[in-house]
Enzyme design. Structure first.
Site, PDB file in Angstrom:
ATOM      1  N   GLY A  78       0.801  -1.213   0.000  1.00  0.00           N
ATOM      2  CA  GLY A  78       0.000   0.000   0.000  1.00  0.00           C
ATOM      3  C   GLY A  78       0.832   1.259   0.000  1.00  0.00           C
ATOM      4  O   GLY A  78       0.293   2.357  -0.134  1.00  0.00           O
ATOM      5  N   THR A  79       2.143   1.126   0.149  1.00  0.00           N
ATOM      6  CA  THR A  79       3.039   2.270   0.097  1.00  0.00           C
ATOM      7  C   THR A  79       3.033   2.868  -1.309  1.00  0.00           C
ATOM      8  O   THR A  79       2.988   2.134  -2.295  1.00  0.00           O
ATOM      9  CB  THR A  79       4.474   1.840   0.461  1.00  0.00           C
ATOM     10  OG1 THR A  79       4.447   1.152   1.723  1.00  0.00           O
ATOM     11  CG2 THR A  79       5.405   3.030   0.557  1.00  0.00           C
ATOM     12  N   THR A  80       3.086   4.187  -1.389  1.00  0.00           N
ATOM     13  CA  THR A  80       3.123   4.854  -2.691  1.00  0.00           C
ATOM     14  C   THR A  80       4.436   5.631  -2.832  1.00  0.00           C
ATOM     15  O   THR A  80       5.254   5.664  -1.930  1.00  0.00           O
ATOM     16  CB  THR A  80       1.931   5.812  -2.854  1.00  0.00           C
ATOM     17  OG1 THR A  80       1.972   6.808  -1.821  1.00  0.00           O
ATOM     18  CG2 THR A  80       0.618   5.053  -2.773  1.00  0.00           C
ATOM     19  N   PHE A 106      -6.104   1.934  -1.509  1.00  0.00           N
ATOM     20  CA  PHE A 106      -6.764   0.678  -1.179  1.00  0.00           C
ATOM     21  C   PHE A 106      -8.198   0.874  -0.680  1.00  0.00           C
ATOM     22  O   PHE A 106      -8.759  -0.036  -0.075  1.00  0.00           O
ATOM     23  CB  PHE A 106      -5.926  -0.099  -0.165  1.00  0.00           C
ATOM     24  CG  PHE A 106      -4.848  -0.915  -0.828  1.00  0.00           C
ATOM     25  CD1 PHE A 106      -5.004  -2.277  -1.012  1.00  0.00           C
ATOM     26  CD2 PHE A 106      -3.700  -0.325  -1.298  1.00  0.00           C
ATOM     27  CE1 PHE A 106      -4.029  -3.028  -1.645  1.00  0.00           C
ATOM     28  CE2 PHE A 106      -2.710  -1.053  -1.934  1.00  0.00           C
ATOM     29  CZ  PHE A 106      -2.875  -2.420  -2.109  1.00  0.00           C
ATOM     30  N   HIS A 138      -4.470  15.834   1.368  1.00  0.00           N
ATOM     31  CA  HIS A 138      -4.042  14.867   2.370  1.00  0.00           C
ATOM     32  C   HIS A 138      -3.356  15.582   3.537  1.00  0.00           C
ATOM     33  O   HIS A 138      -2.970  16.745   3.415  1.00  0.00           O
ATOM     34  CB  HIS A 138      -3.060  13.847   1.777  1.00  0.00           C
ATOM     35  CG  HIS A 138      -3.702  12.846   0.878  1.00  0.00           C
ATOM     36  ND1 HIS A 138      -3.936  13.101  -0.456  1.00  0.00           N
ATOM     37  CD2 HIS A 138      -4.180  11.602   1.104  1.00  0.00           C
ATOM     38  CE1 HIS A 138      -4.518  12.043  -1.013  1.00  0.00           C
ATOM     39  NE2 HIS A 138      -4.676  11.125  -0.088  1.00  0.00           N
ATOM     40  N   LYS A 142       2.066  13.418   4.604  1.00  0.00           N
ATOM     41  CA  LYS A 142       2.168  12.538   3.425  1.00  0.00           C
ATOM     42  C   LYS A 142       3.384  12.939   2.598  1.00  0.00           C
ATOM     43  O   LYS A 142       3.569  14.114   2.257  1.00  0.00           O
ATOM     44  CB  LYS A 142       0.893  12.625   2.581  1.00  0.00           C
ATOM     45  CG  LYS A 142       0.877  11.649   1.404  1.00  0.00           C
ATOM     46  CD  LYS A 142      -0.487  11.615   0.762  1.00  0.00           C
ATOM     47  CE  LYS A 142      -0.494  10.766  -0.508  1.00  0.00           C
ATOM     48  NZ  LYS A 142      -0.100   9.361  -0.264  1.00  0.00           N
TER      49      LYS A 142
END
Length: 250
Positions: A78-80, A106, A138, A142
């Site tokens: 799930g890391t971007t 996700f 966000h 982030k």
């Protein structure tokens, strides 16, 4: 089913809470202290693990993927902020013949948004007065911007609007007519909003998805873990959601 958590920030902790409530076993948990440069991810440490779930950092995730692949364990990432390294990652995963799910977001609902935006872009294709744009907001911690989800939304617009050729993510003067503006806000503790709009001189249409809690991401990651546990191959989370939309169990 036992999952290992790689990364134990806010998302890692939320995945842990959601997993325990859903009846998963959780552990081991790898932090920056226990997993420096991926050295904690050994075959022995992962021996009892069914699926590894990574919500670490863009700087650490590629090494984590390489180490998990060496241990031949399925993985959900799930890391971007690492997709520029995709050409390094893909052959490693393919050689290991593991199941691998990745994606910029996700949330199950965001993938319905992808489909709505694609449909909307097709409808606006011949209405040249309507100019598309993407805005995302966000929390200020982030690390990457624009978000991977915002870039994916922009790519969907480009796929369906022939008059648009590229995304504009940094403002330097006027945006050319063939560009699509993708704007980012980093403030507060907000888990995530993505908005796609089509603006004309006298009206505006907007489609918005807002996350009210990080649990939405966690539940999607756990759904992906169930999906990938007994599969081999590389899957985007979009493909996982398509499986669910076609009637596959979550």
């Amino acid at each position: 089913m036992r999952i290992a958590l790689i990364g134990y920030g806010q998302m890692g902790r939320e995945v842990e809470r959601a997993a325990l409530e859903a009846g998963f076993q959780v552990g081991p948990i790898f932090t920056s202290r226990t997993n420096p440069e991926g050295r904690g991810l050994t075959a022995e440490a992962l021996r009892e693990v069914d699926v590894c779930v990574d919500f670490s950092t863009p700087q650490a995730v590629v090494t984590n993927i390489q180490r998990v692949a060496e241990a031949r364990k399925p993985m959900v990432v799930g890391t971007t902020g690492w997709y520029d390294r995709w050409d390094d990652v893909r052959p490693v995963v393919e050689r290991a013949e593991i199941g691998f799910v990745y994606g910029p977001n996700f949330c199950l609902g965001i993938h319905v948004l992808f489909r709505l935006v694609a449909y909307g872009a097709r409808l606006f294709r011949h209405l040249s007065d309507f100019d598309p744009y993407v805005v995302e907001w966000h929390h200020r911690r982030k690390a990457d911007h624009p978000s991977g989800t915002a870039l994916r939304l922009g790519q969907i617009l480009l796929e369906h609007l022939e008059q648009k050729t590229h995304l504009v993510t940094r403002l330097e003067g006027r945006i050319p007519p063939e560009g699509i503006s993708v704007a980012s806000v980093r403030a507060g503790a907000h888990p995530g909003t993505h908005l796609v709009g089509f603006d004309a001189p006298f009206e505006t249409l907007e489609i918005t998805h807002t996350v009210r809690h990080r649990r939405a991401f966690a539940l999607g990651a756990l759904a992906a873990a169930r999906f990938v546990k007994d599969r081999r191959g590389i899957f985007s989370f979009e493909e996982v959601v398509e499986h669910f939309l076609q009637g596959g169990g979550i």
